[in-house]
Design an enzyme around this catalytic site. Structure first.
Site, mmCIF file in Angstrom:
data_model
loop_
_atom_site.group_PDB
_atom_site.id
_atom_site.type_symbol
_atom_site.label_atom_id
_atom_site.label_comp_id
_atom_site.label_asym_id
_atom_site.label_seq_id
_atom_site.Cartn_x
_atom_site.Cartn_y
_atom_site.Cartn_z
ATOM 1 N N GLY A 197 1.132 2.972 -1.929
ATOM 2 C CA GLY A 197 -0.054 3.570 -1.634
ATOM 3 C C GLY A 197 -0.666 3.514 -2.597
ATOM 4 O O GLY A 197 0.203 3.574 -3.965
ATOM 5 N N GLY A 218 -1.004 -3.839 1.154
ATOM 6 C CA GLY A 218 0.133 -3.082 1.794
ATOM 7 C C GLY A 218 -1.128 -1.882 2.534
ATOM 8 O O GLY A 218 -1.447 -1.872 3.645
ATOM 9 N N THR A 219 -0.704 -1.279 2.134
ATOM 10 C CA THR A 219 -0.726 0.013 2.925
ATOM 11 C C THR A 219 -2.326 0.169 2.781
ATOM 12 O O THR A 219 -2.777 1.665 3.904
ATOM 13 C CB THR A 219 -0.409 1.602 1.620
ATOM 14 N N GLY A 240 -0.049 -0.743 -4.014
ATOM 15 C CA GLY A 240 -1.138 0.190 -3.905
ATOM 16 C C GLY A 240 -1.797 -0.231 -4.282
ATOM 17 O O GLY A 240 -3.566 0.503 -4.275
ATOM 18 N N CYS A 279 16.769 -4.382 1.664
ATOM 19 C CA CYS A 279 17.677 -4.166 2.477
ATOM 20 C C CYS A 279 19.373 -3.577 2.446
ATOM 21 O O CYS A 279 19.475 -4.059 1.303
ATOM 22 C CB CYS A 279 18.024 -5.106 3.956
ATOM 23 N N ASN A 310 8.594 -13.185 6.163
ATOM 24 C CA ASN A 310 9.295 -12.292 5.323
ATOM 25 C C ASN A 310 10.883 -11.957 6.234
ATOM 26 O O ASN A 310 10.902 -12.009 6.993
ATOM 27 C CB ASN A 310 8.554 -10.966 5.112
#
Lengths: 260, 303
Positions: free
Chosen positions: B215, B263-264, B242, B128, B98
């Site tokens: 999430g 992810g989370t 999520g 960004c 990434n």
């Protein structure tokens, strides 16, 4: 590299030490066998709306039985720590650990040491007091009501300070050191940032080696998310900036190494 | 049973990846996860130079999720190439790096460096802030997205994935712009910008004031956006937002995602990626699905 484990732990006992302060013994198997004073565990709630682990320091480690003791503060109504406080013997909880680096025991061997705890930074000093091999002066600071005092008395010369003056020296831990004319050649400390900042300054003035246990909001607890950084003097090993990870590089740092 | 999927000619052994920023470069998770079992590892964002990131507190918990404003702390491309890529090369998994930057020049510098490295794909974080455009995120302007994609594509020498921000009026417009610029695949969603106030301290929960919400709480929004984008472009879509279980991952796949990222969930269950990959296989067994690719976008057939 030290081993970490995520497992289900059975609660051996739970007791309320003071309003809002609880003591829990956990059957933690291999986590207890690996653990050293100053390390912490991640404790997970059963509530799917509260996803992140709560990092809680280890108060006592019983390697023989594979038990861990955590003494923690309930941070408010409907919080994860409140849920923990309602658990009883036989309930189970998901935990991960041991996490972080812990207090260096060798550095204090045979030396005259201050073990200083403030508020909910008091509990990790108990296992350190039990394991450290040297002349131990245990100085604990409380706002008003005290906890774990009898256990400290059994593990070294015990001094206490209370903000309201209800017991021991009226004031903070440094006031207790001055009032009792105490001296040391190594310091271990855990507590709120203003206390650690004052101890760091005291140690630098007196030129005493000082280890502080830091606290910061955490997500993963294992060094991946980079949430819990503190400003460091040296370039950190992970990002090559000046951000050491409290969960992995710490929580215990040399006081001269970090900005508090 | 065939769990393989292909993205821009790169074959993954299964559709499960890590979401950037939640897995480092895998080192911290090695104790919990066999990286060989993952379709791909997507690294934390890397810039041309080390980034310090934001002041603390950098995270807060929200109901069913979290909010972060880490600020893309990273060691910069030099350390990354020396340390992180060789680490990941030890495993039989695909490597997706990434990339982040504050200006097209910064992105291009990193992409150029990576073009010589033994990696499989690059994922471009266009959430960004763009220093040349009043700190509006690159990904919030279709024109900028198309231009940046084309510039990167020209020098990347390998497939590029544009990672889309959900903080836009119409995500399909941005998706089409990335496709027009030459993106080989799209990944979505990045975090949703949020804010939380600590009423006891009477200030913002994170020092940056705003943070990215992620999430399980954001999953329905992510599934909707993946569905929209998958139906708006021809390039493959990588779905995330999520995902904590195989069922979550399958929602994205049925909605049109070719692959998914966890992810989370890594933060509260370090084995989440493996559990998702295993759970997908279990689902395929239960539903007698021969090839995972049969499931991609299948909700359209039942609409």
């Amino acid at each position: 590299m030290a081993c970490k484990f995520k497992r289900t732990a059975a609660i051996v006992s739970q007791e309320c030490l003071l309003p809002g302060i609880f003591s829990m013994w956990l059957e933690a198997g291999e986590i207890a066998k690996e653990a050293v004073p100053g390390q912490f565990i991640s404790m997970y709630t059963k509530d799917k709306s509260k996803l992140l682990p709560r990092p809680i320091s280890l108060c006592e480690i019983d390697k023989e039985k594979g038990f861990l003791r955590v003494v923690y503060r309930v941070t408010g109504k409907d919080t994860g720590t409140e849920q923990f406080s309602r658990m009883v013997k036989g309930d189970t909880i998901e935990i991960m650990g041991p996490l972080g680096n812990g207090f260096p025991l060798d550095a204090g061997k045979g030396r005259k040491a201050f073990l200083i705890g403030g508020g909910i930074g008091v509990p990790p000093m108990l296992e350190l007091a039990k394991q450290l091999d040297g002349e131990k002066q245990l100085i604990m600071g409380y706002r008003d009501k005290q906890f774990l005092t009898e256990e400290f008395e059994q593990n070294g010369a015990f001094y206490l300070a209370t903000e309201d003056g209800s017991a021991g020296t009226k004031g903070n831990v440094l006031d207790a050191i001055r009032e009792n004319s105490l001296t040391a050649d190594i310091i271990y400390a855990c507590g709120p940032s203003p206390m650690l900042r004052a101890i760091k300054r005291y140690a630098e003035e007196k030129q005493i080696v000082c280890y502080v246990s830091m606290e910061e909001h955490m997500a993963c607890g294992i060094g991946a998310c980079l949430a819990c950084v503190c400003k460091s003097k040296e370039v950190d090993g992970h990002s090559h900036v000046h951000n050491k990870r409290v969960c992995k590089d710490g929580p215990v740092f040399l006081s001269t190494e970090v900005e508090i | 049973m065939d769990t393989r999927v292909t993205i821009a000619g790169v074959e993954l052994k299964n559709p499960v990846m890590t979401a950037s920023g939640t897995f480092g470069s895998g080192q911290e998770y090695g104790e919990f996860v066999d990286l060989n079992q993952l379709g791909a590892v997507v690294t934390k964002g890397v810039a041309n130079v080390p980034w310090e990131g934001n002041p603390t507190p950098r995270i807060a918990e929200v109901h069913g999720g979290m909010m972060n404003a880490i600020g893309l702390q990273n060691p910069g491309i030099d350390v990354f190439c020396k340390r992180d890529i060789p680490y990941l090369k030890q495993f039989d998994t695909k490597i997706i790096v990434n990339v982040c930057g504050h200006s097209p020049e910064e992105y291009l510098e990193v992409v150029e460096r990576l073009s010589d490295e033994p990696i499989d794909m690059m994922e471009i974080n266009i959430s960004c802030p763009n220093v040349n455009a009043g700190f509006l995120a690159f990904g919030q302007d279709a024109g900028n997205v198309e231009k940046l994609t084309a510039q990167i594509k020209k020098i990347a020498g390998r497939p590029i994935i544009m990672k889309l921000t959900p903080n836009v009026t119409d995500i399909t417009e941005i998706a089409r712009a990335a496709e027009a610029g030459g993106a080989d695949a799209l990944s979505l969603i990045n975090t949703l910008t949020g804010m939380q106030i600590d009423v006891e301290r009477r200030t913002f929960s994170v020092a940056n004031k705003t943070g990215g919400v992620s999430g399980p709480a954001v999953k329905p929004i992510a599934v909707r956006m993946v569905y929209q984008v998958a139906n708006a472009v021809k390039v493959p879509v990588i779905g995330m937002g999520g995902i904590a279980t195989a069922e979550d991952a399958l929602e994205f796949i049925l909605a049109g995602a070719t692959a998914v990222a966890v992810g989370t969930a890594n933060f509260y269950n370090p084995r989440a990626t493996i559990e998702v990959a295993e759970g997908i296989k279990d689902y395929m067994r239960r539903h007698k699905v021969e090839k995972l690719t049969e499931l991609i976008g299948i909700v359209n057939a039942h609409a």
